[in-house]
Design an enzyme around this catalytic site. Sequence first.
Site, PDB file in Angstrom:
ATOM      1  CG  ASP A  80       0.480  -4.904  13.116  1.00  0.00           C
ATOM      2  OD1 ASP A  80      -0.394  -4.094  13.517  1.00  0.00           O
ATOM      3  OD2 ASP A  80       0.255  -6.113  12.958  1.00  0.00           O
ATOM      4  CE  LYS A 139      -4.155  -1.779   2.267  1.00  0.00           C
ATOM      5  NZ  LYS A 139      -5.024  -1.678   3.443  1.00  0.00           N
ATOM      6  CE  LYS A 174      -9.471   7.655  17.147  1.00  0.00           C
ATOM      7  NZ  LYS A 174      -8.202   7.953  16.481  1.00  0.00           N
ATOM      8  CE1 TYR A 215     -12.062   5.509  16.201  1.00  0.00           C
ATOM      9  CE2 TYR A 215     -14.003   6.903  16.440  1.00  0.00           C
ATOM     10  CZ  TYR A 215     -12.767   6.653  15.869  1.00  0.00           C
ATOM     11  OH  TYR A 215     -12.234   7.537  14.959  1.00  0.00           O
ATOM     12  CG  ASN A 244      -3.263   9.491  10.141  1.00  0.00           C
ATOM     13  OD1 ASN A 244      -4.192  10.290  10.040  1.00  0.00           O
ATOM     14  ND2 ASN A 244      -3.163   8.416   9.347  1.00  0.00           N
TER      15      ASN A 244
HETATM   16  N1  LIG Z   1     -12.485   9.780   8.787  1.00  0.00           N
HETATM   17  C1  LIG Z   1     -13.081  10.440   9.782  1.00  0.00           C
HETATM   18  O1  LIG Z   1     -14.227  10.918   9.658  1.00  0.00           O
HETATM   19  C2  LIG Z   1     -12.363  10.603  11.098  1.00  0.00           C
HETATM   20  C3  LIG Z   1     -13.002  11.341  12.113  1.00  0.00           C
HETATM   21  C4  LIG Z   1     -12.348  11.490  13.324  1.00  0.00           C
HETATM   22  C5  LIG Z   1     -11.108  10.932  13.534  1.00  0.00           C
HETATM   23  N2  LIG Z   1     -10.526  10.203  12.532  1.00  0.00           N
HETATM   24  C6  LIG Z   1      -9.214   9.600  12.809  1.00  0.00           C
HETATM   25  O2  LIG Z   1      -8.313   9.950  11.778  1.00  0.00           O
HETATM   26  C7  LIG Z   1      -7.312   8.945  11.651  1.00  0.00           C
HETATM   27  C8  LIG Z   1      -7.112   8.595  10.189  1.00  0.00           C
HETATM   28  O3  LIG Z   1      -8.295   7.989   9.732  1.00  0.00           O
HETATM   29  P1  LIG Z   1      -8.773   7.971   8.208  1.00  0.00           P
HETATM   30  O4  LIG Z   1     -10.109   8.579   8.191  1.00  0.00           O
HETATM   31  O5  LIG Z   1      -7.717   8.483   7.316  1.00  0.00           O
HETATM   32  O6  LIG Z   1      -8.997   6.411   8.012  1.00  0.00           O
HETATM   33  P2  LIG Z   1      -8.251   5.332   7.085  1.00  0.00           P
HETATM   34  O7  LIG Z   1      -8.192   5.808   5.694  1.00  0.00           O
HETATM   35  O8  LIG Z   1      -8.925   4.040   7.385  1.00  0.00           O
HETATM   36  O9  LIG Z   1      -6.786   5.331   7.689  1.00  0.00           O
HETATM   37  C9  LIG Z   1      -6.453   4.611   8.837  1.00  0.00           C
HETATM   38  C10 LIG Z   1      -5.009   4.201   8.718  1.00  0.00           C
HETATM   39  O10 LIG Z   1      -4.637   3.458   9.887  1.00  0.00           O
HETATM   40  C11 LIG Z   1      -3.866   2.355   9.454  1.00  0.00           C
HETATM   41  N3  LIG Z   1      -3.894   1.248  10.415  1.00  0.00           N
HETATM   42  C12 LIG Z   1      -4.965   0.558  10.864  1.00  0.00           C
HETATM   43  N4  LIG Z   1      -4.557  -0.424  11.687  1.00  0.00           N
HETATM   44  C13 LIG Z   1      -3.208  -0.355  11.756  1.00  0.00           C
HETATM   45  C14 LIG Z   1      -2.212  -1.111  12.432  1.00  0.00           C
HETATM   46  N5  LIG Z   1      -2.512  -2.181  13.196  1.00  0.00           N
HETATM   47  N6  LIG Z   1      -0.916  -0.746  12.283  1.00  0.00           N
HETATM   48  C15 LIG Z   1      -0.568   0.302  11.505  1.00  0.00           C
HETATM   49  N7  LIG Z   1      -1.470   1.047  10.812  1.00  0.00           N
HETATM   50  C16 LIG Z   1      -2.774   0.714  10.947  1.00  0.00           C
HETATM   51  C17 LIG Z   1      -4.527   1.935   8.152  1.00  0.00           C
HETATM   52  O11 LIG Z   1      -3.683   1.068   7.438  1.00  0.00           O
HETATM   53  P3  LIG Z   1      -4.277  -0.073   6.441  1.00  0.00           P
HETATM   54  O12 LIG Z   1      -4.482   0.602   5.132  1.00  0.00           O
HETATM   55  O13 LIG Z   1      -3.187  -1.084   6.418  1.00  0.00           O
HETATM   56  O14 LIG Z   1      -5.545  -0.566   7.044  1.00  0.00           O
HETATM   57  C18 LIG Z   1      -4.755   3.293   7.516  1.00  0.00           C
HETATM   58  O15 LIG Z   1      -3.587   3.732   6.882  1.00  0.00           O
HETATM   59  C19 LIG Z   1      -7.772   7.780  12.526  1.00  0.00           C
HETATM   60  O16 LIG Z   1      -7.052   7.810  13.742  1.00  0.00           O
HETATM   61  C20 LIG Z   1      -9.228   8.084  12.770  1.00  0.00           C
HETATM   62  O17 LIG Z   1      -9.700   7.544  13.989  1.00  0.00           O
HETATM   63  C21 LIG Z   1     -11.117  10.041  11.319  1.00  0.00           C
END
Ligand SMILES: NC(=O)c1ccc[n+]([C@@H]2O[C@H](COP(=O)([O-])OP(=O)(O)OC[C@H]3O[C@@H](n4cnc5c(N)ncnc54)[C@H](OP(=O)(O)O)[C@@H]3O)[C@@H](O)[C@H]2O)c1
Length: 325
Positions: free
Chosen positions: A94, A68, A213, A209, A121
Amino acid sequence: MLTILSDITGIGAEKRTPYDPPQELPPGSLEGKVYLVTGGHGGIGLETTRFLALAGARILIASRSSSKVHSAIDSLSSTHGDSIRSKLEYVELDLASLASVKRCAERVLEGEQRLDGVVCNAGIMALPYKLTEDGVEQQFQVNVLGHWLLVNKLLPLLEKTHQLTGEISRVVVLSSFAHNFISLYPFSSPSLSSASALRKTHHSPWLRYSVSKLAGIWFARELDRRGKEKGVRSLSVHPGFVSSNLYDTHALARPLLRFFIPPSSGSYTTLFALTSPQIAERDWWGEYLVPFGKRKEPRRGKDTEREEECWRVCEAVCRERVGGV
Ligand SMILES: NC(=O)c1ccc[n+]([C@@H]2O[C@H](COP(=O)([O-])OP(=O)(O)OC[C@H]3O[C@@H](n4cnc5c(N)ncnc54)[C@H](OP(=O)(O)O)[C@@H]3O)[C@@H](O)[C@H]2O)c1
């Protein structure tokens, strides 16, 4: 009312707290700096990586998936030219395995002369109950504990960079508006005062969750207190409601994604916290920010006793599982 909605969703935030990375972070403005972004290959993380690299910084993309990361690097170089490749590097991580976190940090400490900031992140949201190999509830481990160990192991390099540059090294923790959901569960205590609390089911994936957070806000505040004298400061952010893969496993949310802000705007609050001079000017260290750079009082988010308690529990679990920091 509109302001409250905008603080939560990020929609319309550009009118209230405008932020424009190409203007705030022009090419060359971050030349020489090095940042580590967990999950920097997708969603909000990829856009954070993009803007930092376009401003000249080198980014260590910490991820569990080499393929990725390499396809993200291919896509960035096809959009911005091949020279961006020299700014991007994959490092295996990881967060669900403390042994993997330890290896990742050791590789960075061995290979890097400086580290100007870490973006915590990566995250998972409302997944079914599962314990990691370290015996911790998976959302708490990925969202909080894994980052706790990573940042603590990298602290000497962050401190050294501060001594070298005279600038504050920054750690930004991605929290969420969802930390408020705890209030919907009046009988659940978010106390994280023992290792067994990190295994709790809390009876709901959303509450787990939410707990993680809230703990992210506590982590940033406690880290900021401890790092202050050594030139390492920290903030937490809610990025808005961002259309990303985070919602892949939540069928009910998917139809709403077209109303959410895009990942590029989703990266603005992180970038503001990580790089804006306004943080120091306004003394916003340790604070919780909402789109695109507004300070907000987090609900239950300022509790020094619980912040310290949670820190000590993370410390104890890491000591038991991987011999500590
Ligand atoms: N999207 C929203 O509306 C929103 C709102 C509030 C807060 N957030 C926070 O923003 C952050 C980024 O989220 P996003 O929206 O960009 O979601 P996303 O696209 O799903 O990104 C999450 C990332 O975390 C990685 N990840 C998950 N499990 C992991 C592990 N065990 N080890 C290493 N990496 C891991 C994923 O990798 P893989 O590709 O390998 O799965 C992905 O790169 C998160 O912390 C989320 O809680 C998001």
